[in-house]
Design a protein around this motif. Structure first.
Motif, PDB file in Angstrom:
ATOM      1  N   VAL A 130      -8.576   4.451  -1.883  1.00 25.73           N
ATOM      2  CA  VAL A 130      -8.536   3.582  -0.700  1.00 25.73           C
ATOM      3  C   VAL A 130      -9.545   2.451  -0.827  1.00 25.73           C
ATOM      4  O   VAL A 130      -9.236   1.279  -0.535  1.00 25.73           O
ATOM      5  N   ASP A 131     -10.762   2.766  -1.251  1.00 28.61           N
ATOM      6  CA  ASP A 131     -11.799   1.740  -1.352  1.00 28.61           C
ATOM      7  C   ASP A 131     -11.427   0.685  -2.380  1.00 28.61           C
ATOM      8  O   ASP A 131     -11.638  -0.521  -2.159  1.00 28.61           O
ATOM      9  N   LYS A 136      -4.901  -9.713  -2.325  1.00 28.68           N
ATOM     10  CA  LYS A 136      -3.527  -9.508  -1.840  1.00 28.68           C
ATOM     11  C   LYS A 136      -2.942 -10.820  -1.348  1.00 28.68           C
ATOM     12  O   LYS A 136      -3.668 -11.782  -1.061  1.00 28.68           O
ATOM     13  N   GLU A 192       0.821  -1.207   0.000  1.00 28.70           N
ATOM     14  CA  GLU A 192       0.000   0.000   0.000  1.00 28.70           C
ATOM     15  C   GLU A 192       0.859   1.263   0.000  1.00 28.70           C
ATOM     16  O   GLU A 192       0.550   2.242  -0.692  1.00 28.70           O
ATOM     17  N   TRP A 238      -8.391  -0.099  -3.297  1.00 28.38           N
ATOM     18  CA  TRP A 238      -7.272  -0.850  -2.742  1.00 28.38           C
ATOM     19  C   TRP A 238      -7.759  -1.963  -1.823  1.00 28.38           C
ATOM     20  O   TRP A 238      -7.274  -3.090  -1.874  1.00 28.38           O
ATOM     21  N   ARG A 239      -8.738  -1.674  -1.018  1.00 27.11           N
ATOM     22  CA  ARG A 239      -9.257  -2.672  -0.073  1.00 27.11           C
ATOM     23  C   ARG A 239      -9.872  -3.864  -0.782  1.00 27.11           C
ATOM     24  O   ARG A 239      -9.867  -4.986  -0.256  1.00 27.11           O
TER      25      ARG A 239
END
Length: 431
Positions: free
Chosen positions: A63-64, A71, A50, A66-67
């Motif tokens: 951010v949203d 991963k 991140e 990325w979540r």
């Protein structure tokens, strides 16, 4: 996880290359290649945490989003996942679009061939148009339609090139397409005949391409006026009546290169038209937009400035020439009708669902990426397909019209339109 110094070098490399939307993808793609290539550091990097993504993407970091990305156990995202999130299609990774080495070889050969040939700005527009027309391949299934009831006033003369699917097949949609050519070149008939015949049959849609006046003889707003008149003609149901299709058949709109600019500008105008008539823009009749490597800022985006003298379809100076032909008034270039990227979020609210397509080796890549982001930011649905090694025209004209990369690109465009039509059909069947 990456050390602070490595992440900092990655961000520094991006900044050195210019703060542009396309630079994010380029840095992520090139990181780990030979350090001599564009000044990037040596080493390999297939996973990004991140912190690194925030450094590289800057204000574009979501951010949203990325979540939601998958991963590994160290909370890192793979290079492939990150590139796909930035628009690279799955066909790039499964081999459907061919190898990047093959695509680069085609580009290199095209650049070598172009060396020493005249630039667009060296040509007489009228003579160049005639020379280009000599290479047209005309479709036997094409119609040429002339009407006298175009525009909101229903008194504008218009000419369309048209294709329809097999007469035994009901049309799933009516697609109004504005052709490219830098507002200077191109024609409704002959320029893209074979490809549009293929599209009409593959997607079972009626394809309409209006003729519009060309610059520099007819600068802005002539081309836009003609294209809007064609859109108004379709909105009033004249195309449905002419081709005998039911009124619920959806209207699709699209544009390629300069035609993408005209498409976005027409949607802005039609949105204002509906509002001025007391109708909220959500009632605009255009259900879907197909925007292919368009130019959305006539002033020039960062990728246009960075492209320089590279002879891969269009140089920076050639794009500036087209802009001068179309809109010599520099103040008007700041308006949304000329540069749709200047439109406000409110002006783009309730635009139709859209598909955006561009190649990484296109001087106009930032135009597409930034317009896609603006489209989404205004609350509209949109997809983005960015084709590695694809130059301007990928999948549609030029050296990558029929390569494996070009076919994959064109098939993806069809896939995007087909997916919308399937969704629209399911919705209509429930009513």
């Amino acid at each position: 996880l990456l050390h602070f110094g490595e992440a900092r070098r990655l961000a520094t490399a991006m900044n050195a290359m210019g703060s542009a939307a396309s630079t994010m993808t380029e840095v992520i793609d090139r990181y780990g290649s030979n350090g001599e290539h564009k000044g990037l550091p040596d080493g390999t990097m297939e996973w990004f945490d991140e912190y690194t993504c925030r450094r590289v993407l800057g204000g574009h970091f979501n951010v949203d989003a990325w979540r939601l990305l998958p991963k590994d156990e160290a909370a890192r995202v793979s290079k492939r996942t990150l590139l796909q999130h930035l628009g690279w299609p799955s066909e790039v990774f499964d081999g459907t679009s061919g190898t990047r080495e093959d695509a680069r070889a085609v580009n290199d050969a095209a650049e070598a061939t172009a060396q020493g040939t005249p630039h667009f700005y060296d040509l007489n527009p009228s003579q160049a148009r005639e020379a280009r027309r000599a290479s047209y391949v005309h479709s036997k299934s094409r119609y040429v339609i002339s009407v006298e009831n175009g525009g909101d006033t229903q008194d504008v003369s218009l000419t369309f090139a048209a294709w329809r699917p097999n007469k035994k097949t009901p049309a799933r949609g009516i697609y109004l397409l504005f052709h490219g050519g830098g507002w200077v070149f191109g024609d409704a008939a002959g320029l893209n005949d074979e490809r549009l015949e293929e599209m009409a049959n593959a997607l079972k849609v009626i394809v309409l391409v209006p003729e519009y006046r060309k610059a520099p003889e007819h600068p802005y707003p002539a081309a836009l006026d003609d294209c809007e008149a064609a859109a108004a003609w379709c909105e009033k149901g004249h195309a449905h009546s002419l081709f005998g299709v039911i009124s619920s058949t959806p209207l699709l709109i699209g544009g390629e290169s300069a035609g993408g600019n005209l498409c976005a500008a027409v949607l802005l105008r039609r949105g204002r038209n509906f509002k001025s008539n007391g109708k909220p823009s959500i009632h605009t009749p255009w259900a879907f937009a197909n925007l292919v490597y368009g130019i959305y800022d006539v002033n020039g985006t960062p990728s246009v400035e960075r492209f320089g003298d590279r002879r891969l379809v269009e140089t920076t100076k050639e794009l500036q020439y087209f802009a001068d032909c179309y809109c010599p008034d520099l103040q008007k270039r700041q308006t949304p009708e000329v540069s749709p990227l200047c439109a406000s979020r409110e002006e783009m609210k309730n635009f139709p669902e859209a598909a955006f397509t561009v190649g990484t080796e296109d001087a106009l890549i930032d135009d597409t990426v930034l317009m896609f982001e603006k489209w989404k930011d205004a609350g509209n649905n949109a997809t983005l397909d960015v084709w590695p090694e694809g130059p301007h025209g990928v999948g549609h004209f030029g050296v990558h019209a029929m390569t494996q990369l070009g076919r994959a690109c064109r098939n993806k465009v069809h896939e995007r339109i087909d997916a919308f039509l399937e969704k629209y059909g399911r919705y209509m069947r429930k009513l």
